[in-house]
Design a protein around this motif. Structure first.
Motif, PDB file in Angstrom:
ATOM      1  N   GLU A  99       0.820  -1.197   0.000  1.00  0.00           N
ATOM      2  CA  GLU A  99       0.000   0.000   0.000  1.00  0.00           C
ATOM      3  C   GLU A  99       0.859   1.255   0.000  1.00  0.00           C
ATOM      4  N   ASP A 100       0.330   2.291  -0.594  1.00  0.00           N
ATOM      5  CA  ASP A 100       1.022   3.572  -0.618  1.00  0.00           C
ATOM      6  C   ASP A 100       0.941   4.203   0.770  1.00  0.00           C
ATOM      7  N   GLN A 101       2.093   4.361   1.385  1.00  0.00           N
ATOM      8  CA  GLN A 101       2.137   4.863   2.758  1.00  0.00           C
ATOM      9  C   GLN A 101       2.815   6.220   2.837  1.00  0.00           C
ATOM     10  N   ARG A 102       2.702   7.024   1.768  1.00  0.00           N
ATOM     11  CA  ARG A 102       3.345   8.334   1.790  1.00  0.00           C
ATOM     12  C   ARG A 102       2.811   9.219   2.920  1.00  0.00           C
ATOM     13  N   ALA A 103       1.540   9.016   3.288  1.00  0.00           N
ATOM     14  CA  ALA A 103       0.961   9.863   4.336  1.00  0.00           C
ATOM     15  C   ALA A 103       1.664   9.677   5.672  1.00  0.00           C
ATOM     16  N   TRP A 104       2.330   8.533   5.864  1.00  0.00           N
ATOM     17  CA  TRP A 104       3.015   8.278   7.127  1.00  0.00           C
ATOM     18  C   TRP A 104       4.390   8.942   7.197  1.00  0.00           C
ATOM     19  N   VAL A 105       4.984   9.224   6.044  1.00  0.00           N
ATOM     20  CA  VAL A 105       6.358   9.727   6.004  1.00  0.00           C
ATOM     21  C   VAL A 105       6.365  11.215   6.351  1.00  0.00           C
ATOM     22  N   PRO A 106       7.289  11.666   7.215  1.00  0.00           N
ATOM     23  CA  PRO A 106       7.368  13.094   7.554  1.00  0.00           C
ATOM     24  C   PRO A 106       7.511  13.952   6.301  1.00  0.00           C
ATOM     25  N   ALA A 107       6.716  15.011   6.242  1.00  0.00           N
ATOM     26  CA  ALA A 107       6.636  15.825   5.030  1.00  0.00           C
ATOM     27  C   ALA A 107       7.264  17.189   5.240  1.00  0.00           C
ATOM     28  N   PHE A 108       7.849  17.727   4.165  1.00  0.00           N
ATOM     29  CA  PHE A 108       8.423  19.065   4.140  1.00  0.00           C
ATOM     30  C   PHE A 108       7.910  19.784   2.896  1.00  0.00           C
ATOM     31  N   SER A 109       8.060  21.101   2.907  1.00  0.00           N
ATOM     32  CA  SER A 109       7.526  21.907   1.805  1.00  0.00           C
ATOM     33  C   SER A 109       8.588  22.397   0.842  1.00  0.00           C
TER      34      SER A 109
END
Length: 715
Positions: free
Chosen positions: A168-178
């Protein structure tokens, strides 16, 4: 628990629900405590330092002194890269961002310096430092770094690694930056690797985990650590395996997010956010080699063959310091720590099932602690609660020290203590209620002040007694046996209970101790078990109130057609032995001595003397003048010394008894002038025919008795 408290059997469950709600509400404070606990575990059991192919080339203070201040010309960094490449290193990782062009390049100098055309031409003919460095990057297993920011940036970093997502695509779990601050495009285009050197510390600023992937917008980017491992193995991709995919392979279903990251031959377990838990060593895991030595002597770099080399700085002006459980460490040392840990295969894990296991353990210990707190004695329950707290702490520690698992004992400990406190308070509340109930029930058989005294003085629960001056009241209800024969027994018992309740309540108001009830007779003592300096006054006042109550009660019953008799009362004082008598099996608390028998004799003498309340001289000696009339010196059967006694008068006697002054004059004549005494008592008897005491003396005088000595032949 007593039957009246069966509802409390559900209290552990309620305490568990409340504890769960509090644990959820206090997630942030518990997280702080959990991190502090895991830090302490690391200090107690740091990761053993083993030889791993990871080294740091340190741009230290001496290197800056020898080779000049930072930033160095890119040609020098190219030379450093060439030396390391020639030595056969697996990867050269720069913990540095090359975001700007080299200001020492010939073209830059030509623009900055006041030179003529020929000099400018000569400068421009020289190689560009950035071009030289870019060329060396292409020839080296180099990894560049970029920083991720919360603010949008003008350019995104280039990626050299393929990111493959399994499951499954788990990008939402990875810490995000702008946004990002990348190195120059020509460097990124030629370097084999490019990774984020950003950390994601906890709220307290401590770096406990190193990210292996981060997110910029919707793009998943590798970090400096993951790119170093990829370039060192010449792997084309970084494979992300979601926890769901991992669970399908293992048959478990416990969490979302990432499960592990695979880089070449290395499989790295991660948090759902794609982070590696760091198990710090007590000292830096990667030895540092000063940069000046690598540049000065090619032999120095020969030992670095096959190593991942991180280029960073420990110089004060350039230092990138980070908080760790062991204090401040340079950022490059933390990256080296992560690489050494991965290569050693020594992982710390907080499994996906850990949260559920912690909550399940918290529920179990909560219910157990609460259940036993309600049913065990306080000390045993407290010992069990402490055992559960220590056991959960020990289990957590052993999981860390022996299996590298991060299991939090705090939920179980908090739930255990919460349930123990709540249920112990409830137990205490119910126990107090039961004690009050038992005490109240006991007080119906034993005088309340005696119950209070025994509860406060356990030493008094022993055979034996002590000498003490006490006062006594004995009462008896005249004619009650005949009354029992004339009315329904149930009605007679109800009347008696109502009567005794009023009499005993009066005694308790005056803090008297109920000695015993024998049928319709009551015995009260004062100054026992607690000494009462005014016991004689208490006894006298109590006797008067009892007489007033008894007269009023009898009057009400007579008006209802019930021939309720008069109450006779005797009051006396003296030294007695007070204590527990009987034997080891059962105690009987009472007073023994002649004053007790004398008080009973005074009560019995009322029927011969025509009085209701007989009081001895011993009682009146400690009191101010009272409304009493002298009866005389009474010699009881079996006694050798007469006792001066008096009749106490109450408001109920007004109009029915001769006034005290008039009676006293007639009584005085008993000893002074017998003829005058006969005359006066005849007059008193005619004026107050209901006055029993006057009638008794008149009969004595008629029978030829003289004086104030009265001999009673009957008990």
């Amino acid at each position: 628990m007593p039957r009246s408290s069966r509802l409390f059997r559900f209290l552990p469950l309620l305490a568990g629900l409340l504890a769960g709600a509090l644990l959820l509400a206090a997630e942030t404070p518990l997280l702080v405590l959990r991190n502090a606990l895991f830090d302490q575990y690391q200090r107690w059991a740091p990761r053993p330092v083993t030889e791993q192919p990871v080294r740091i080339v340190d741009i230290d203070e001496e290197s800056l002194v020898r080779l000049g201040q930072w930033p160095w010309p890119r040609t020098r960094l190219a030379e450093l890269s060439a030396r390391l490449t020639a030595a056969g290193v697996a990867a050269i990782t720069f913990d540095v961002i090359f975001a700007e062009a080299d200001r020492t390049s010939p073209a830059a100098l030509a623009r900055q310096w006041p030179v003529n055309d020929e000099q400018r031409r000569q400068l421009l003919a020289l190689p560009d430092h950035d071009a030289v460095f870019a060329g060396q990057l292409a020839a080296s297993p180099a990894v560049l770094g970029f920083a991720l920011t919360s603010a949008p940036g003008p350019r995104q970093p280039a990626t050299r690694a393929a990111i493959v997502n399994l499951g499954e695509d788990q990008r939402a779990w990875v810490p995000a930056f702008s946004g990002a601050v990348p190195s120059l495009p020509q460097f990124e285009a030629l370097a084999p690797g490019n990774g984020a050197l950003s950390f994601v510390p906890d709220r307290d600023g401590v770096v406990r985990r190193v990210p292996l992937v981060l997110r910029l917008g919707e793009r998943i980017l590798p970090t400096l650590v993951s790119e170093s491992l990829r370039v060192a193995q010449a792997a084309p991709a970084i494979i992300l395996r979601s926890a769901g995919h991992q669970q399908q392979l293992t048959g478990h279903r416990d969490r979302g997010g990432l499960g592990e990251i695979r880089i070449g031959a290395l499989t790295i377990p991660t948090t759902p956010q794609g982070e590696l838990w760091l198990h710090y060593s007590e000292r830096p895991a990667a030895p540092a080699l000063p940069a000046w030595r690598v540049l000065a002597d090619a032999a120095e770099s020969a030992a670095l063959a096959g190593h991942i080399v991180l280029v960073g700085s420990s110089a004060q002006g350039l230092l990138d310091l980070r908080f760790t459980p062991f204090g401040l460490r340079p950022g490059v040392a933390i990256h080296a720590e992560a690489l050494a840990q991965i290569l050693a295969g020594d992982f710390l894990e907080r499994p996906g099932w850990s949260r559920a296991a912690e909550l399940l353990l918290a529920a179990a210990t909560c219910l157990l602690a609460g259940f036993l707190a309600l049913r065990w004695r306080a000390l045993a329950a407290a010992g069990l609660a402490l055992t559960l707290v220590l056991a959960s702490a020990l289990a957590s520690w052993l999981a860390f020290a022996r299996a590298g698992l991060l299991l939090d004992p705090l939920p179980a400990q908090a739930a255990t203590l919460f349930a123990f406190i709540v249920c112990s308070l409830a137990h205490h509340f119910v126990s107090e209620r039961e004690q009050r109930r038992i005490r109240g029930a006991f007080a119906r058989y034993v005088s309340p002040n005696r119950v209070t005294h025994l509860l406060a003085n356990e030493a008094d629960l022993a055979l034996g007694g002590e000498r003490r001056d006490c006062s006594f009241i004995f009462t008896d209800l005249a004619g009650f046996t005949g009354l029992m024969e004339g009315i329904d027994p149930g009605r007679a018992v109800a009347l008696l209970n109502d009567y005794l309740d009023g009499m005993i309540a009066i005694a308790f108001r005056h803090e008297g101790t109920l000695d015993r009830i024998v049928g319709d007779a009551v015995a009260i003592m004062f100054s026992a078990p607690l000494a009462q300096p005014d016991h004689a006054a208490r006894a006298f006042a109590c006797a008067l109130e009892m007489d007033a109550f008894a007269c009023a009660y009898a009057q009400r019953q007579r008006q209802a057609g019930i021939a309720f008799g008069d109450t006779r009362i005797g009051v006396h004082r003296g030294e007695v032995i007070v204590g527990n008598f009987g034997g080891k099996t059962i105690f009987d608390y009472r007073a023994l001595g002649d004053p007790v028998n004398t008080a009973a004799r005074l009560e019995s003498a009322n029927k011969h003397l025509g009085t209701r309340v007989c009081v001895s001289q011993a009682i009146l000696d400690d009191l101010p003048p009272q409304a009493v009339r002298p009866v005389g010196r009474v010699l009881f059967k079996g006694k050798t010394q007469p006792l001066a006694i008096f009749e106490a008068l109450t408001l109920a006697d007004a109009g029915r008894r001769a006034p005290v002054e008039v009676y006293a004059a007639a009584w005085q004549s008993l000893s002074d002038d017998a003829d005058l005494a006969i005359e006066r008592f005849a007059e008193l008897h005619a004026a107050w025919p209901e006055d029993g005491l006057v009638a008794m003396h008149w009969r004595r005088l008629q029978a030829g008795e003289r004086g104030d000595l009265i001999v009673l032949s009957a008990k």
